[in-house]
Design an enzyme around this catalytic site. Structure first.
Site, PDB file in Angstrom:
ATOM      1  N   THR A 159       0.820  -1.205   0.000  1.00 62.04           N
ATOM      2  CA  THR A 159       0.000   0.000   0.000  1.00 62.04           C
ATOM      3  C   THR A 159       0.856   1.258   0.000  1.00 62.04           C
ATOM      4  O   THR A 159       0.704   2.136  -0.870  1.00 62.04           O
ATOM      5  CB  THR A 159      -0.902  -0.003   1.259  1.00 62.04           C
ATOM      6  OG1 THR A 159      -1.652  -1.218   1.263  1.00 62.04           O
ATOM      7  CG2 THR A 159      -1.855   1.174   1.254  1.00 62.04           C
ATOM      8  N   VAL A 160       1.761   1.366   0.956  1.00 67.26           N
ATOM      9  CA  VAL A 160       2.550   2.593   1.082  1.00 67.26           C
ATOM     10  C   VAL A 160       3.600   2.681  -0.024  1.00 67.26           C
ATOM     11  O   VAL A 160       3.857   3.760  -0.570  1.00 67.26           O
ATOM     12  CB  VAL A 160       3.201   2.697   2.481  1.00 67.26           C
ATOM     13  CG1 VAL A 160       4.014   3.975   2.595  1.00 67.26           C
ATOM     14  CG2 VAL A 160       2.129   2.665   3.567  1.00 67.26           C
ATOM     15  N   ARG A 184       8.594  -8.378  -3.733  1.00 67.64           N
ATOM     16  CA  ARG A 184       8.357  -9.783  -4.061  1.00 67.64           C
ATOM     17  C   ARG A 184       7.385  -9.951  -5.221  1.00 67.64           C
ATOM     18  O   ARG A 184       7.414 -10.922  -5.941  1.00 67.64           O
ATOM     19  CB  ARG A 184       7.820 -10.532  -2.836  1.00 67.64           C
ATOM     20  CG  ARG A 184       8.932 -11.023  -1.922  1.00 67.64           C
ATOM     21  CD  ARG A 184       8.344 -11.683  -0.708  1.00 67.64           C
ATOM     22  NE  ARG A 184       7.438 -10.754  -0.023  1.00 67.64           N
ATOM     23  CZ  ARG A 184       6.900 -10.968   1.178  1.00 67.64           C
ATOM     24  NH1 ARG A 184       7.148 -12.085   1.817  1.00 67.64           N
ATOM     25  NH2 ARG A 184       6.111 -10.088   1.739  1.00 67.64           N
ATOM     26  N   LYS A 230       7.047   1.963  12.162  1.00 71.93           N
ATOM     27  CA  LYS A 230       7.012   2.403  13.568  1.00 71.93           C
ATOM     28  C   LYS A 230       7.571   1.352  14.513  1.00 71.93           C
ATOM     29  O   LYS A 230       8.250   1.662  15.476  1.00 71.93           O
ATOM     30  CB  LYS A 230       5.595   2.788  13.964  1.00 71.93           C
ATOM     31  CG  LYS A 230       4.577   1.674  13.761  1.00 71.93           C
ATOM     32  CD  LYS A 230       3.286   2.162  13.165  1.00 71.93           C
ATOM     33  CE  LYS A 230       3.459   2.436  11.689  1.00 71.93           C
ATOM     34  NZ  LYS A 230       2.215   2.605  10.940  1.00 71.93           N
ATOM     35  N   VAL A 280       4.718   7.786  12.288  1.00 74.44           N
ATOM     36  CA  VAL A 280       3.764   8.278  13.289  1.00 74.44           C
ATOM     37  C   VAL A 280       2.692   9.126  12.617  1.00 74.44           C
ATOM     38  O   VAL A 280       3.003  10.099  11.925  1.00 74.44           O
ATOM     39  CB  VAL A 280       4.476   9.121  14.366  1.00 74.44           C
ATOM     40  CG1 VAL A 280       3.465   9.632  15.387  1.00 74.44           C
ATOM     41  CG2 VAL A 280       5.576   8.324  15.044  1.00 74.44           C
ATOM     42  N   ILE A 287       0.409  13.306   8.736  1.00 71.13           N
ATOM     43  CA  ILE A 287       0.527  14.509   9.565  1.00 71.13           C
ATOM     44  C   ILE A 287       2.005  14.766   9.863  1.00 71.13           C
ATOM     45  O   ILE A 287       2.671  13.893  10.403  1.00 71.13           O
ATOM     46  CB  ILE A 287      -0.229  14.350  10.895  1.00 71.13           C
ATOM     47  CG1 ILE A 287      -1.662  13.868  10.651  1.00 71.13           C
ATOM     48  CG2 ILE A 287      -0.202  15.657  11.686  1.00 71.13           C
ATOM     49  CD1 ILE A 287      -2.408  13.496  11.931  1.00 71.13           C
ATOM     50  N   GLY A 300     -12.014  -3.846   5.507  1.00 73.46           N
ATOM     51  CA  GLY A 300     -10.582  -3.660   5.301  1.00 73.46           C
ATOM     52  C   GLY A 300      -9.971  -2.560   6.151  1.00 73.46           C
ATOM     53  O   GLY A 300      -8.810  -2.206   5.980  1.00 73.46           O
ATOM     54  N   LYS A 359       4.112   4.236  18.270  1.00 81.42           N
ATOM     55  CA  LYS A 359       4.135   5.632  17.829  1.00 81.42           C
ATOM     56  C   LYS A 359       4.381   6.568  19.004  1.00 81.42           C
ATOM     57  O   LYS A 359       5.135   7.538  18.904  1.00 81.42           O
ATOM     58  CB  LYS A 359       2.817   5.969  17.141  1.00 81.42           C
ATOM     59  CG  LYS A 359       2.590   5.174  15.855  1.00 81.42           C
ATOM     60  CD  LYS A 359       1.143   5.296  15.383  1.00 81.42           C
ATOM     61  CE  LYS A 359       0.880   4.506  14.111  1.00 81.42           C
ATOM     62  NZ  LYS A 359      -0.564   4.357  13.836  1.00 81.42           N
ATOM     63  N   GLY A 413      -3.201   5.047   5.238  1.00 77.01           N
ATOM     64  CA  GLY A 413      -3.606   5.069   3.835  1.00 77.01           C
ATOM     65  C   GLY A 413      -2.410   5.245   2.922  1.00 77.01           C
ATOM     66  O   GLY A 413      -1.369   5.759   3.340  1.00 77.01           O
TER      67      GLY A 413
END
Lengths: 435, 435
Positions: B13-14, B45, B103, B130, B134, B185, B203, B300
């Site tokens: 995702t990231v 992978r 984290k 963290v 933001i 999800g 965090k 996200g």
């Protein structure tokens, strides 16, 4: 490591706060900076009872400070345009880094100052110029550097927000609250800068440049104050699920950049709608991150000093670095600023509207108003027609969808010319702040 | 200027969000950085349908990336402790800067990683670890550098806040909401890290180190989850003017540092009480600035990528700078970290309490409970005894002033041993977050 030597010009509220914070937190700050930061000299016309200057070289001529070869960083806290500009330009000429809390100076003379600073390879930092202690310049300039920033909206004048909050919480008139705020020292004797939105427009100009990478263009900002807001409109907005805040809004659109300060209806459910009293908050929306918000005290001695000293620490942490290794003042490389970005005139701005109309209670008034709006391509989201009290005018409240301000101006002129309508149409802009 | 070359390890995702943001905003980012940032290689992978890797060198062995001599910055987005640690240490050994969103890795192995990075003169950046998008690490580390930071409190787990918000808004049970969140999800199949507060404690550990200048000490954080929160307590709290949030709290006291994650009653009037759903917010209180807050999406693909890329831009802006000219990883110079600061055990923490007790409806119960609290030096702020419904137990709600947790634990044991009391005493801590 060798100490960094600071010269503070101006020993008013922020000046004394800065000296006090640097002294009280000297050890904590040195742990962060890796070297001590020393107040080497203070330039001020008079002493300040709130600030112990024992052991510091105090001069009555602020230009002594910028000419002092010992000093690495000049801190400009005298305010105003002319002498402050001269002082900062001289400091740069003398090869000193500059930290300032002066929003007017940066908004009006920033382009010239940053060019001079680049030529001499020194930093001019101004976190304290916007939203007091909130690190929002840093947040935008560095924290959101990945984003294409689409818009920002801020409560960036504490005095104005205090007045709006009092008006709402206690149903009081603007003039009434202003007088009290002046008596309490929250508002200046001449409150024009705060209540007419000029102070907010200075800050908004700076925020927009940092967010979008455009030169500072304060003269093109649209500015409307809060003096005409009435308790009645605050109550009507509340019934519709909105709160009125004095916002600075900057938005990038296909046709240009919006730069505008005015009272704004925002949905009560937005977090920023819950920012009350003298506190400030800035929402920033980036394409990757989505909505973010930065909140805290927007004024006051030590909150503002917090940002001044943060800038001093930033410069001190890499005092020996090359200019090219530093963050550019307006976030974007100076030769990458977009000099062609057009600031839109208010006529070209698209926004939604709240309108309040005083009508004679005759059949067909509403139809005539609706027809005018429709002919200008403005669609109505909601109409609230209040019951007329005996022999009184009927108040009509209209909420519109987005329309171009030019169309709305024309519609308002036509509505005001109707024989059924009394007095001016009250118009307050509406923003959803949701995407 | 010469492009900066990035190698991305992990294309989940990231990872895909990071590559997408770097591509989509390449021009805007280069305007800020003064030089292009190029994704030189990806180690993953498998491919990710959300990410177009056309023209990028993709390898199945992530260690190819850290060994690629072309790469300036390694971005670790594989997650987990062991391979991630090995990867990051190898990258450092190879003289590469590192950006990570991990984290757990930083909270558990950060001290070792930062020491290695210092020895090699490279940066390890972790804004994305963290509160997602933001920029709160930067806010504390740089924006509040003037302050003696007294405490911070954050909603730093989006899954947990989503569950708490759903429970409150719809009166639903924890298990019920969790199941739905898993189906949607928002929550993992194994939700332990989120709902038991481990993710938040990772965090919080990082935030506390950056705020106070202490080594990372995750193993000493107190962690309590939200699995025992009931709709009944949410309603009772609401009636008392409070909302229950799962907070991470770090506070510097005379006797040591508090580091604790637990459900907490906070006054509804606090801005942070209005942070709902998957959103995150961190309040930070400094002695100069007062209260500040940083708000936005805590997770996200692109919000997290926003922070990853901000770190990449930070490093790229001064890629040639000396290590001593850079901001130290934990905000304080590495040899100035306070190795003697004690993390307090939960027994030693002072806080206020909400207690809910199920009592048999007999005279004198309340007196016996009050006597026990009084003997432990705990004073009561409010008692609400609900009307007993027929043949039911009487719920008693108590709000106490601040007391030491050890005293409260003893009091609760004694109360639970009373013959009039049924079941466990429900105990939720209360924080005013006002100074």
């Amino acid at each position: 490591m060798k100490p960094v030597k600071v010269g503070v010009c101006g020993l008013g509220t922020v000046g004394s706060g800065t000296v006090n914070v640097l002294h009280r937190n000297a050890e904590e700050i040195a742990r962060r900076t890796g070297r001590p930061i020393i107040v080497e000299q203070i330039g001020a016309r008079r002493d300040n009872a709130n600030c112990d200057t024992t052991g510091i070289n105090v001069t009555r001529d602020i230009f002594d400070v910028v000419n002092n070869p010992e000093i690495d960083i000049v801190v400009e806290l005298i305010g105003g345009y002319d002498i402050a500009r001269e002082l900062v330009m001289k400091a740069i000429e003398n090869g000193k880094h500059v930290v300032t809390a002066n929003k007017a100076l940066i908004a009006v003379h920033g382009n010239e100052i940053f060019e001079a600073a680049r030529a001499k390879g020194v930093v001019v930092a101004f976190e304290a110029a916007v939203a007091g202690g909130i690190p929002v310049i840093k947040g935008i300039r560095e924290g959101l550097a990945a984003n294409n920033i689409s818009w920002l909206a801020g409560i960036i004048n504490g005095t104005g927000n205090y007045i709006m909050t009092q008006m709402r919480d206690y149903g009081r008139d603007f003039d009434d609250v202003l007088k009290e705020a002046q008596a309490l020292g929250y508002a200046e004797a001449d409150p024009t800068f705060d209540v007419e939105g000029i102070d907010a427009a200075h800050k908004l100009t700076i925020l927009a440049s940092v967010a979008f990478g455009i030169p500072l263009q304060f003269d093109k900002a649209y500015t409307e104050g809060i003096t005409k807001i009435t308790p009645l409109d605050i109550v009507q907005a509340d019934e519709l699920g909105y709160i009125i805040k004095h916002l600075g809004i900057a938005r990038r659109t296909q046709s240009g950049v919006e730069l505008r300060v005015h009272p704004t209806l925002i949905p009560k459910s937005r977090l920023i709608a819950n920012v009350h009293g003298v506190l400030n908050a800035v929402m920033v929306h980036g394409d990757a991150v989505g909505p973010t918000m930065y909140y805290g005290p927007g004024a006051g001695a030590e909150p503002t000093a917090s940002s001044v000293v943060a800038d001093i620490v930033d410069i001190s942490r890499n005092i020996s670095a090359d200019y090219s290794d530093r963050v550019p003042p307006l976030a974007f490389a100076q030769d990458a600023l977009d000099n062609n970005a057009e600031i839109l005139s208010m006529d070209e701005v698209n926004t939604a509207y709240y309108l309040r109309i005083q009508a004679v209670d005759r059949p067909g008034v509403l139809a005539r108003v609706a027809t005018i709006l429709s002919e200008k391509g403005i669609s109505i989201e909601a109409i609230i027609q209040k019951e007329a009290k005996e022999s009184e005018l009927v108040p009509i409240i209209l909420m519109t969808h987005q329309a171009k301000e030019k169309q709305m101006n024309e519609a308002i002129r036509e509505i005001e010319s109707l024989s059924d309508i009394c007095g001016d149409v009250i118009r307050i802009r509406v923003e959803s702040l949701d995407n």
